[in-house]
Scaffold this motif. Sequence first.
Motif, PDB file in Angstrom:
ATOM      1  N   ARG A  92      22.534  45.873  16.457  1.00 39.42           N
ATOM      2  CA  ARG A  92      20.918  46.243  16.624  1.00 39.42           C
ATOM      3  C   ARG A  92      20.180  45.689  15.479  1.00 39.42           C
ATOM      4  NH1 ARG A  92      20.841  52.444  16.299  1.00 39.42           N
ATOM      5  NH2 ARG A  92      19.890  52.575  14.236  1.00 39.42           N
ATOM      6  N   VAL A  93      18.885  45.409  15.660  1.00 34.16           N
ATOM      7  CA  VAL A  93      18.006  45.134  14.573  1.00 34.16           C
ATOM      8  C   VAL A  93      17.063  46.383  14.430  1.00 34.16           C
ATOM      9  CG1 VAL A  93      16.108  43.842  13.752  1.00 34.16           C
ATOM     10  CG2 VAL A  93      18.253  42.811  15.285  1.00 34.16           C
ATOM     11  N   ASN A 114      22.065  36.454   7.463  1.00 36.74           N
ATOM     12  CA  ASN A 114      21.012  36.168   8.491  1.00 36.74           C
ATOM     13  C   ASN A 114      20.269  34.931   8.696  1.00 36.74           C
ATOM     14  OD1 ASN A 114      19.775  39.036   9.884  1.00 36.74           O
ATOM     15  ND2 ASN A 114      20.877  39.330   7.851  1.00 36.74           N
ATOM     16  N   ARG A 160      15.075  44.733   9.701  1.00 36.93           N
ATOM     17  CA  ARG A 160      15.078  43.611  10.388  1.00 36.93           C
ATOM     18  C   ARG A 160      16.198  42.805  10.265  1.00 36.93           C
ATOM     19  NH1 ARG A 160      12.489  43.223  13.501  1.00 36.93           N
ATOM     20  NH2 ARG A 160      10.663  44.646  13.692  1.00 36.93           N
ATOM     21  N   ILE A 161      17.324  43.430   9.830  1.00 38.88           N
ATOM     22  CA  ILE A 161      18.455  42.718  10.073  1.00 38.88           C
ATOM     23  C   ILE A 161      19.636  43.305  11.077  1.00 38.88           C
ATOM     24  CG2 ILE A 161      18.848  42.060   7.521  1.00 38.88           C
ATOM     25  CD1 ILE A 161      20.232  44.849   7.035  1.00 38.88           C
ATOM     26  N   GLU A 162      20.545  42.604  11.385  1.00 35.73           N
ATOM     27  CA  GLU A 162      21.575  43.007  12.445  1.00 35.73           C
ATOM     28  C   GLU A 162      22.603  44.042  11.860  1.00 35.73           C
ATOM     29  OE1 GLU A 162      23.383  40.332  14.581  1.00 35.73           O
ATOM     30  OE2 GLU A 162      22.160  39.756  15.939  1.00 35.73           O
ATOM     31  N   THR A 163      22.475  45.173  12.258  1.00 32.91           N
ATOM     32  CA  THR A 163      23.522  46.178  11.672  1.00 32.91           C
ATOM     33  C   THR A 163      24.275  46.721  12.621  1.00 32.91           C
ATOM     34  OG1 THR A 163      22.029  48.071  11.814  1.00 32.91           O
ATOM     35  CG2 THR A 163      21.989  46.931   9.631  1.00 32.91           C
ATOM     36  N   GLN A 213      19.789  32.465  11.738  1.00 30.38           N
ATOM     37  CA  GLN A 213      18.365  31.985  12.263  1.00 30.38           C
ATOM     38  C   GLN A 213      18.568  30.335  12.303  1.00 30.38           C
ATOM     39  OE1 GLN A 213      15.775  32.998   9.330  1.00 30.38           O
ATOM     40  NE2 GLN A 213      15.437  34.987  10.060  1.00 30.38           N
ATOM     41  N   THR A 248      23.697  39.691   3.006  1.00 29.35           N
ATOM     42  CA  THR A 248      22.737  40.082   4.177  1.00 29.35           C
ATOM     43  C   THR A 248      21.863  38.938   4.382  1.00 29.35           C
ATOM     44  OG1 THR A 248      23.146  42.204   3.571  1.00 29.35           O
ATOM     45  CG2 THR A 248      21.722  41.752   5.480  1.00 29.35           C
TER      46      THR A 248
END
Lengths: 92, 290
Positions: free
Chosen positions: A38-39, B283, A43-46, B287, B279
């Motif tokens: 989830r984000v 990411n 603002r990162i997926e974890t 994107q 990270t």
Amino acid sequence: MDLQWMAWTGPTAIFFVVIACLLLIFTFLAIRSPETPRVGVLRIETTRGDRLFITLLGSAFINAGWLAMSGLPQWWALGICALYAAAVFRWV
Amino acid sequence: MDKVQNNKAWFLVLPVLVLVAFSAVIPLMTVVNYAVQDTFGNNVFFWHGLGWFEDVLTDSRVHGALGRQLMFSGIILAIQIPLGIAIALCMPKRGFWASVCLVLMALPLLIPWNVVGTIWQILGRTDIGLLGYVLSGLGIEWNYARNAVHAWVIVVVMDVWHWTSLVALLAYAGLQSIPQAYYQAAKIDQASRWKVFRYIELPKMQGVLLIAVLLRFMDSFMIYTEPFVVTGGGPGSATSFLSIDLVKMALGQFDLGPAAAFSLMYFLVILLVSWVFYTVMTNLDKQEGK
């Protein structure tokens, strides 16, 4: 097995056992109920595992900062870490 | 039909797990054990609690080394990244000279650290070194063994000489992967050279440049051999970076406890930075994949 060269102490043994248990619990959880990432506020997926890593790494810095600046008992830092962990698992 | 999940393949990772346990995890555990104890040798240890951590966290010597380390990493990144991009832009795109440039650029990367240190240590000397001789011939009182600014100059220039090629090669690879169609479109729009760089080349190089920054930051943050060979951390402690100071503490003074606490804090900083970069990179990939 002679582990004397590793200079083990009770507290450090407990420290590593706790971390090992955490890893085992999270591995078990990941197998039992896999989840989608989830984000959160960063603002990162974890995933749960990522959040555990963020918690542990952050806790190390909280403890270091507490030790360097507060002069109060170190146990209190552990309390802050628990709050921090709850926040990470809720919002990150 | 439901997809069958089989996690047995994870057992294939076991050999790596064992290798990492012996080369990293067990030594790290031992360091943690050292960090809370004091010793006078003979493998006899006394409980010291968090005392060493407190010492390290409030030690002006460690703060100084950390400050110098951050300054060094900042300076070399500020020089190497733009310089590497500039070199990559100037390199020929194809043909014989492209190969020649690639080989020449790769040469400094192949030289071992201690040899690079020795090269620059001799080059900077005023009696037998070309650089030192020329500088003193120009009337500059050049002495990197006594003047802190000179010591910094030689250490920074040495690192730039050694590692800018890596940034240039990465940037070059990034540039080569841009399809010609982008340049053609820019030409139709009569875009200036700067705009082509700003809106086509730079965004397309973002991924490789991030890797370049990560690699150069980590390498420079852990630098030991080159400054140790050239300046030995001196004059005084002007070029004592974290690892040089750590080795002095651990092996020179044999202060295992403080050195262990120091290295754990060092490790935490590196872990944090690596995680941030990792990270950001993953990411970025996601994107781009969208």
